[in-house]
Design a protein around this motif. Sequence first.
Motif, short mmCIF file in Angstrom:
data_model
loop_
_atom_site.label_atom_id
_atom_site.label_comp_id
_atom_site.label_asym_id
_atom_site.label_seq_id
_atom_site.Cartn_x
_atom_site.Cartn_y
_atom_site.Cartn_z
N GLY A 94 0.81 -1.21 0.00
CA GLY A 94 0.00 0.00 0.00
C GLY A 94 0.83 1.25 0.00
O GLY A 94 2.04 1.18 -0.09
N PRO A 95 0.22 2.39 0.07
CA PRO A 95 -1.23 2.61 0.11
C PRO A 95 -1.88 2.43 -1.27
O PRO A 95 -1.20 2.40 -2.27
CB PRO A 95 -1.34 4.07 0.55
N VAL A 96 -3.17 2.30 -1.24
CA VAL A 96 -3.93 2.14 -2.48
C VAL A 96 -4.22 3.51 -3.05
O VAL A 96 -4.67 4.40 -2.34
CB VAL A 96 -5.26 1.40 -2.21
N SER A 97 -3.93 3.70 -4.31
CA SER A 97 -4.27 4.99 -4.90
C SER A 97 -5.19 4.77 -6.09
O SER A 97 -5.21 3.70 -6.70
CB SER A 97 -3.01 5.73 -5.33
N MET A 98 -5.93 5.81 -6.43
CA MET A 98 -6.98 5.64 -7.42
C MET A 98 -7.01 6.85 -8.34
O MET A 98 -6.85 7.99 -7.92
CB MET A 98 -8.30 5.56 -6.64
N ASN A 99 -7.21 6.54 -9.62
CA ASN A 99 -7.41 7.60 -10.60
C ASN A 99 -8.77 7.41 -11.25
O ASN A 99 -9.15 6.28 -11.52
CB ASN A 99 -6.36 7.52 -11.70
N PHE A 100 -9.45 8.50 -11.49
CA PHE A 100 -10.75 8.37 -12.15
C PHE A 100 -11.20 9.71 -12.68
O PHE A 100 -10.65 10.76 -12.31
CB PHE A 100 -11.80 7.83 -11.17
N THR A 101 -12.18 9.67 -13.53
CA THR A 101 -12.84 10.87 -14.02
C THR A 101 -14.34 10.63 -13.92
O THR A 101 -14.81 9.56 -14.35
CB THR A 101 -12.45 11.14 -15.48
N ILE A 102 -15.04 11.57 -13.33
CA ILE A 102 -16.50 11.42 -13.28
C ILE A 102 -17.13 12.62 -13.97
O ILE A 102 -17.20 13.72 -13.40
CB ILE A 102 -17.03 11.34 -11.83
N PRO A 103 -17.59 12.45 -15.20
CA PRO A 103 -18.28 13.55 -15.87
C PRO A 103 -19.63 13.80 -15.22
O PRO A 103 -20.24 12.89 -14.65
CB PRO A 103 -18.45 13.06 -17.31
N MET A 104 -20.09 14.99 -15.33
CA MET A 104 -21.39 15.42 -14.84
C MET A 104 -21.56 15.16 -13.33
O MET A 104 -22.61 14.72 -12.87
CB MET A 104 -22.53 14.74 -15.63
N TYR A 105 -20.51 15.37 -12.62
CA TYR A 105 -20.59 15.22 -11.17
C TYR A 105 -19.57 16.16 -10.57
O TYR A 105 -18.48 16.31 -11.12
CB TYR A 105 -20.25 13.78 -10.78
N ASN A 106 -19.94 16.84 -9.50
CA ASN A 106 -18.90 17.57 -8.80
C ASN A 106 -19.02 17.43 -7.31
O ASN A 106 -20.11 17.36 -6.75
CB ASN A 106 -18.76 19.02 -9.26
N ALA A 107 -17.88 17.34 -6.71
CA ALA A 107 -17.83 16.98 -5.31
C ALA A 107 -18.14 18.16 -4.39
O ALA A 107 -18.64 17.98 -3.30
CB ALA A 107 -16.44 16.42 -4.98
N SER A 108 -17.87 19.36 -4.86
CA SER A 108 -18.00 20.51 -3.97
C SER A 108 -19.44 21.00 -3.84
O SER A 108 -19.75 21.79 -2.98
CB SER A 108 -17.15 21.67 -4.51
N ARG A 109 -20.28 20.58 -4.74
CA ARG A 109 -21.66 21.05 -4.84
C ARG A 109 -21.75 22.51 -5.28
O ARG A 109 -22.80 23.12 -5.21
CB ARG A 109 -22.43 20.83 -3.52
N LEU A 110 -20.64 23.04 -5.73
CA LEU A 110 -20.70 24.36 -6.35
C LEU A 110 -21.37 24.18 -7.71
O LEU A 110 -21.04 23.25 -8.44
CB LEU A 110 -19.28 24.90 -6.55
N GLN A 111 -22.32 25.03 -8.02
CA GLN A 111 -23.05 24.84 -9.26
C GLN A 111 -23.22 26.12 -10.03
O GLN A 111 -23.23 27.20 -9.44
CB GLN A 111 -24.44 24.27 -8.95
N VAL A 112 -23.34 25.97 -11.33
CA VAL A 112 -23.76 27.10 -12.13
C VAL A 112 -25.27 26.99 -12.25
O VAL A 112 -25.79 26.09 -12.90
CB VAL A 112 -23.09 27.08 -13.51
N LYS A 113 -25.96 27.89 -11.57
CA LYS A 113 -27.42 27.79 -11.55
C LYS A 113 -27.99 28.17 -12.91
O LYS A 113 -28.92 27.54 -13.38
CB LYS A 113 -27.99 28.70 -10.45
#
Lengths: 450, 881
Positions: A401-420
Amino acid sequence: MISQFFVLSQRGDNIVFRDYRGDVPKASTEIFFRKVKFWKEDGEEEAPPVFNVDGVNYFHVKIVGLLFVATTRTNVSPSLVLELLQRIARVVKDYLGILTEESLRKNFVLVYELLDEVIDFGYVQTTSTEVLKSYIFNEPIVVDSALLPTLGPASIFMQGTKRMPGTAVTKSVVANEPGGRKREEIFVDIIEKISVTFSASGYILTSEIDGTIQMKSYLSGNPEIKLALNEDVTIGRSGSSAYGYSGSGSGAVILDDCNFHESVHLDNFDLDRTLSLVPPDGEFPVMNYRMTQEFKPPFRINALIEEAGSLKAEVILKIRAEFPSSATANTILVQMPLPSYTSRVSFELEPGAVGQMTDFKEASKRLEWGLKKIVGGAEHTLRAKLTFSQESHGNLTKEAGPVSMNFTIPMYNASRLQVKYLQIAKKSKAYNPYRWVRYVTQANSYVARL
Amino acid sequence: MSGHDSKYFSTTKKGEIPELKEELNSQYKDKRKDAVKKVIAAMTVGKDVSSLFTDVVNCMQTENLELKKLVYLYLINYAKSQPDLAILAVNTFVKTSRVGTNGVYLWQCQAWTIVAKLISVKTDGNGDIWEVVQIAIPIWVPSQDSQDPNPLIRALAVRTMGCIRVDKITEYLCDPLQRCLKDDDPYVRKTAAICVAKLYDINAELVEDRGFLDSLKDLISDNNPMVVANAVAALAEIQENSARPIFEITSATLSKLLTALNECTEWGQVFILDALSRYKAADAREAENIVERVTPRLQHANCAVVLSAVKMILLQMELITSTDVVRNLCKKMAPPLVTLLSAEPEIQYVALRNINLIVQKRPTILAHEIKVLLEFKEYATEVDVDFVRKAVRAIGRCAIKLERAAERCISVLLELIKIKVNYVVQEAIIVIKDIFRRYPNTYESIIATLCESLDTLDEPEAKASMIWIIGEYAERIDNADELLESFLESFPEEPPQVQLQLLTATVKLFLKKPTEGPQQMIQAVLNNATVETDNPDLRDRAYIYWRLLSIDPEAAKDVVLAEKPVITDDSNQLDPSLLDELLANIATLSSVYHKPPEAFVTRVKTVSQRTEEDDYPDGSEAGYAESPAHAAETGALPPSSSASRQPAPAQAPAAAPPVAAAPVPDLLGDLIGLDNSNSLVPVDQPTPAGPPLPVLLPASKGQGLQISAQLVRRDGQIFYSMLFENNSQSLLDGFMIQFNKNTFGLAAGGPLQQPVWYFNDKIPLHVFFAEDGRMERATFLETWKSLPDSNEVLKDLPGVVINSVEATLDKLAASNMFFIAKRKNANQEVLYLSAKIPRGIPFLIELTAALGVPGVKCAIKTPSPEMAPLFFEAIEHLLKS
């Protein structure tokens, strides 16, 4: 002020060379390339972005495999020069659609014309594609992007730089499309790079989001645009808890810090969180932000390594997507270093698994598990049986370890900041340009300890 | 050109070049056009198609705009390899395209760019500049263009002209520049502002004489922020290269610039902020006002703007007295500084180097941002022992550097101690000792926890730290005596650092608790440390304690239990004066290298072309003193005896006292009898024009550097005139000259940079002839008689004719050879003269010659007959001249 600007290929070939002041010898390109290639100073293996050889200061940044370099003899602002090198790359990309050795070579007249307007006598004049349009008369020779090796959907965001992953669009801002007129459209990308460290027990040790709202406008006539964010966005943590993480109970999006492009007017920002701007042509960040407020990590990682008889161990990796099922992550890669005395690994995927691959990298003793996509809410498991060439030292979890991860998530955002909403000042009733507002979340450093 | 053009990139099977050549000369337009496209395609993939130059350029005679464009593309690429042809091409090009549409504008731009490049190509070498200039001047200079109705063309004209670094062109530039500085169009004005800096670089005097500096200063009040920014940039550069105050920032300028700041482009903001950082605010109030107006820049997306704003704020903060304001500013600066670390890795590097400096000055600035503790704690439980130790040390450093973090650090350390991993505990105790010293009377409550781990300590440093803690806080530890006693048993076996700590701790314990137990302990320890040890440090310390305790226990208390100064962590700390200098240079290269600017900035004057006659020896050109070609024009000669030929050692004694080369200039000055004791002549002393100097190192041998030099005597001083001619393409600088060891003792600094060129020069003896060489007749006779005959040397100078005694004597007198007497011997004239060289060595000279008949007999008598060959050479030279 800078003396020279040049672009070198990975092999050290001169692609573009412009001398502005004549106080640095022309051999600088070779001196630079040799120095960078065989760097061995201060115990470092890689040349720093700024170094001095015989009174000449060399600045460089690497962009899509090309070296953008500037030289000077004076005590200039290094951040100015480095930022400038990035901007030149962006301007050229705006004009040429794509930035490659071939596109630069094919368009070298245009590139020199741009360089003459961007820098005069070593002083930056402008790096705004919008402003440059009035002074640049050469037209780009478009390098057919269809000829380029096909890019995976995610690679568009993977161009190496941290803050400016670049938008999907590979068309020139200035060139007309084959059909004649340009299509009226505007792209707004909310790109977030997230860093999370989980402790062995799954507790979040650190988490941070580096975000940027990126815009690329192909609108004619430069209409004014209003961009509204969530109204509950606040800037600056109230402070006292600098160490722990206050719960996200309030629901507000709290940014540690943010900054804005100079075209942005913040008159109403404090009031209703709207940004108004007349977007210049070309790609630019409307706003950069940083957040350490706790957020819900998109993936939970469970990793286990256990001895299973002499010279044997078993690894179980479990990944759970904790985002809504409407989103799908792609190009996921999970990596885990194994004990250095691991000699063989056999994998066992869950029954009916599709689009997954596994590998044991012998040289670096690393386990790799790739998944084409993961739908929100899904969970995947990998089992791996390890064979050791010697007895383990007793503490397997410390040696793997440690385990590491790579990814891409379209149409999702973690911060919840949005363009209204994205409002474009109307020129006429019929005027209704295409608006593309896209979100994407990427792993920056996503690590779980054993 | 669209996608289908790609077919031109496909290769043909047979000989490409001849085929293309044929097609280029085709009678059909379309075929020619296709051929040019193929050429361009070949060129862009890196094939050499320069051999088609003439053929391609011929295709330019066309009305077809697309074809013209292609030819141009070709031209700009190969102009350098075929400058002469390119000039002709461009010339027609420019003449035929003087119509004012935008399409044509493009032509002009590019044509000019080529011409500018050609001129630099031509002037790089020793080519005929004027040939090019004569073509260039009609193009620009009557400057219809700087009055063209299109502002882009006016700006272009002034921009391109400034790029031609030919001195002669600058005068033509002045008028158009003057107009452009007052142009209606801001684009022209901003270009003109930069052009003033260009001109200053070529000819500073001209800029000052023509009042361009004032025009530039006027532009600071321009209503266009781009113009203001460029004017500021130009003035700042000029100021940097001038010793006079040119660009002084007054409070009026300050307020103008602060206003412009808000409207400027991002780059202009950096220029202005950097220029303003030189401004010294009058008082705290002004400083606060400035900071208030600069602070919004911290929100900029451009990292350079943020860092320049930080610099400005830090500088003004020095003046601000209110701690509230300072604290507030630190709070405002922290988040943007951290945000810089989210930028591209290259910017992160610069940001980190700067932050490193800033936190040394203002350690608290990032205190809120400390998030690494949990990380360190995690690392402290890894398997790699060294790594773990470093993690624990790092926690300790956080505690010592950041007061607000200390408590959290202590609690993390205690948690680590509880894990009971031996090396973690030991390392933790070592850092906790330092934390105690940093924050006295704050965290002593944890001592009990520490004592629990006492038995596990086996490393000297950890043991020593623990013992120090016990001794220091003996009064708070109930069983301190027991704890120490447990260590004492093994006293003789302990390493010195533990022994020293035990000794001191026991003394402290005794002073704090002078009871029986400690008293016995102290005796045992002192005995051990004085009698049974062979470590002098330990023994000496023990004796000192012993005497203190036995003579005056109160004094011992004062000494041993004295209040200790609070420690600070100054690891990685720069020297304060260097730090201050670097902080003043935040957001410059200095702050990245952590070196003051003068350590790496070497200003080189831009290579400006000068024609032959400028080069030498024009003494009035002192303004170019820093120009490398002139740097070594004159040098001084610390003189002494003999020349390149070594005297025979056997004869040396006659050469009197110290023959050894004496390199000290003063001494030599005295020896030679100069009243000017400083025989080193300043470099910039004007050298009067003289005959051409003999070439010592021809350019062919010196890799393009030619050196001519000669020793001359002038006004009682000896000069070594040297002329350096750089015929190579590259700039040579950093000249040093070394006179190799010789019997004259000529010595100077180290020589020419790599490569070193060696050359020889004979020293003509007559330059040494001193003014005081005149002798009385009687002295002359006496000296002549006193010198043995072996000191007489005779030589025939067959090639020399004396036509007039008068003229000859005058000539010789000019070189300090003084006439004593003459006589006639048959048809021959016999002349007696004297001369003197340094160290008072006289030469008595007898010249015998028939007037008008070639052939002079020269006899000399001197205490240094080994000088004779040199002397003869000198006199032959003088008589012939």
